[in-house]
Motif scaffolding. Sequence first.
Motif, PDB file in Angstrom:
ATOM      1  N   PRO A  31      31.921 -11.145  -1.592  1.00 29.76           N
ATOM      2  CA  PRO A  31      31.669 -12.601  -0.797  1.00 29.76           C
ATOM      3  C   PRO A  31      31.097 -13.463  -1.584  1.00 29.76           C
ATOM      4  N   GLY A  32      31.685 -14.497  -2.266  1.00 33.74           N
ATOM      5  CA  GLY A  32      30.852 -15.402  -2.832  1.00 33.74           C
ATOM      6  C   GLY A  32      30.214 -15.062  -4.174  1.00 33.74           C
ATOM      7  N   ILE A  33      30.823 -13.817  -4.905  1.00 31.27           N
ATOM      8  CA  ILE A  33      30.137 -13.561  -6.046  1.00 31.27           C
ATOM      9  C   ILE A  33      31.254 -13.102  -7.113  1.00 31.27           C
ATOM     10  N   GLU A  34      31.013 -13.317  -8.244  1.00 26.93           N
ATOM     11  CA  GLU A  34      32.014 -12.643  -9.419  1.00 26.93           C
ATOM     12  C   GLU A  34      31.044 -11.855 -10.136  1.00 26.93           C
ATOM     13  N   LEU A  35      31.378 -10.460 -10.506  1.00 26.57           N
ATOM     14  CA  LEU A  35      30.764  -9.435 -11.066  1.00 26.57           C
ATOM     15  C   LEU A  35      31.221  -9.359 -12.361  1.00 26.57           C
ATOM     16  N   GLU A  36      30.334  -9.140 -13.390  1.00 24.59           N
ATOM     17  CA  GLU A  36      30.806  -8.408 -14.602  1.00 24.59           C
ATOM     18  C   GLU A  36      30.406  -7.034 -14.787  1.00 24.59           C
ATOM     19  N   LEU A  37      31.773  -6.117 -14.618  1.00 24.53           N
ATOM     20  CA  LEU A  37      31.621  -4.812 -14.189  1.00 24.53           C
ATOM     21  C   LEU A  37      30.813  -3.990 -15.278  1.00 24.53           C
ATOM     22  N   THR A  38      31.212  -4.369 -16.496  1.00 28.52           N
ATOM     23  CA  THR A  38      30.259  -3.565 -17.635  1.00 28.52           C
ATOM     24  C   THR A  38      28.605  -3.767 -17.104  1.00 28.52           C
ATOM     25  N   ARG A  39      28.226  -4.719 -16.484  1.00 27.33           N
ATOM     26  CA  ARG A  39      26.740  -4.991 -16.176  1.00 27.33           C
ATOM     27  C   ARG A  39      26.257  -4.795 -14.900  1.00 27.33           C
ATOM     28  N   THR A  40      27.176  -3.930 -14.178  1.00 23.72           N
ATOM     29  CA  THR A  40      26.990  -3.789 -12.757  1.00 23.72           C
ATOM     30  C   THR A  40      26.564  -2.355 -12.447  1.00 23.72           C
ATOM     31  N   LEU A  41      25.786  -2.282 -11.540  1.00 25.35           N
ATOM     32  CA  LEU A  41      25.188  -0.984 -10.986  1.00 25.35           C
ATOM     33  C   LEU A  41      25.199  -1.027  -9.560  1.00 25.35           C
ATOM     34  N   HIS A  42      25.617   0.378  -9.085  1.00 23.66           N
ATOM     35  CA  HIS A  42      25.578   0.717  -7.599  1.00 23.66           C
ATOM     36  C   HIS A  42      24.178   1.118  -7.286  1.00 23.66           C
ATOM     37  N   GLY A  43      23.585   0.175  -6.446  1.00 20.67           N
ATOM     38  CA  GLY A  43      22.247   0.380  -6.079  1.00 20.67           C
ATOM     39  C   GLY A  43      21.954   1.250  -4.766  1.00 20.67           C
ATOM     40  N   GLY A  44      23.142   1.576  -3.802  1.00 21.07           N
ATOM     41  CA  GLY A  44      23.028   2.188  -2.779  1.00 21.07           C
ATOM     42  C   GLY A  44      23.762   1.857  -1.745  1.00 21.07           C
ATOM     43  N   GLN A  45      24.170   2.656  -0.672  1.00 23.02           N
ATOM     44  CA  GLN A  45      25.101   2.429   0.338  1.00 23.02           C
ATOM     45  C   GLN A  45      24.742   2.969   1.611  1.00 23.02           C
ATOM     46  N   GLU A  46      24.704   2.433   2.493  1.00 22.73           N
ATOM     47  CA  GLU A  46      24.509   3.046   4.084  1.00 22.73           C
ATOM     48  C   GLU A  46      25.492   2.817   5.067  1.00 22.73           C
ATOM     49  N   TYR A  47      25.932   3.415   5.998  1.00 22.25           N
ATOM     50  CA  TYR A  47      26.932   3.612   6.706  1.00 22.25           C
ATOM     51  C   TYR A  47      26.440   3.842   8.191  1.00 22.25           C
ATOM     52  N   GLU A  48      27.246   3.095   9.175  1.00 30.16           N
ATOM     53  CA  GLU A  48      26.913   3.159  10.463  1.00 30.16           C
ATOM     54  C   GLU A  48      28.292   3.224  11.375  1.00 30.16           C
TER      55      GLU A  48
END
Length: 139
Positions: free
Chosen positions: A66-83
């Motif tokens: 939503p509302g962002i464009e990411l340069e995948l070579t400079r992107t990290l996954h910082g965490g994920q939570e599920y409910e």
Amino acid sequence: MIDTSIIGTKTDWVKVEIEKGAIRKFDDAIGSKNPLYFDEDYAREKGFRSLVCPTTFPATFHLPKPGIELELTRTLHGGQEYEYERPLVAGDVLQCQSELMDVFQRQGKELMTFYIIETSGKDETGQIVYKSRATIIQR
């Protein structure tokens, strides 16, 4: 400088159909060997109508950001939570929407931008069945 006006941006609702083969492939990839994820007879014996999705399965949904464009070579996954309100199972057809909940920057070796994205999935009755919250880091 970051643009905080994008906070609250939402995607359109996206249809996601959960398939048995995708659940089995995901189970194989994570190496869980839980029969709920690959043995449909076993899942039915346990009261489910079909194969059950592993907890982190929604990470496989290809949803827009939503509302962002990411340069995948400079992107990290910082965490994920599920409910979950209930387990997701093969045959579920969900409508999913993501919302940018926050954006901020932190200085490390370099300046990093953090995006907090919440995704909701509702079933065919309109009931929310799961929510996830992801942290994406752009270096």
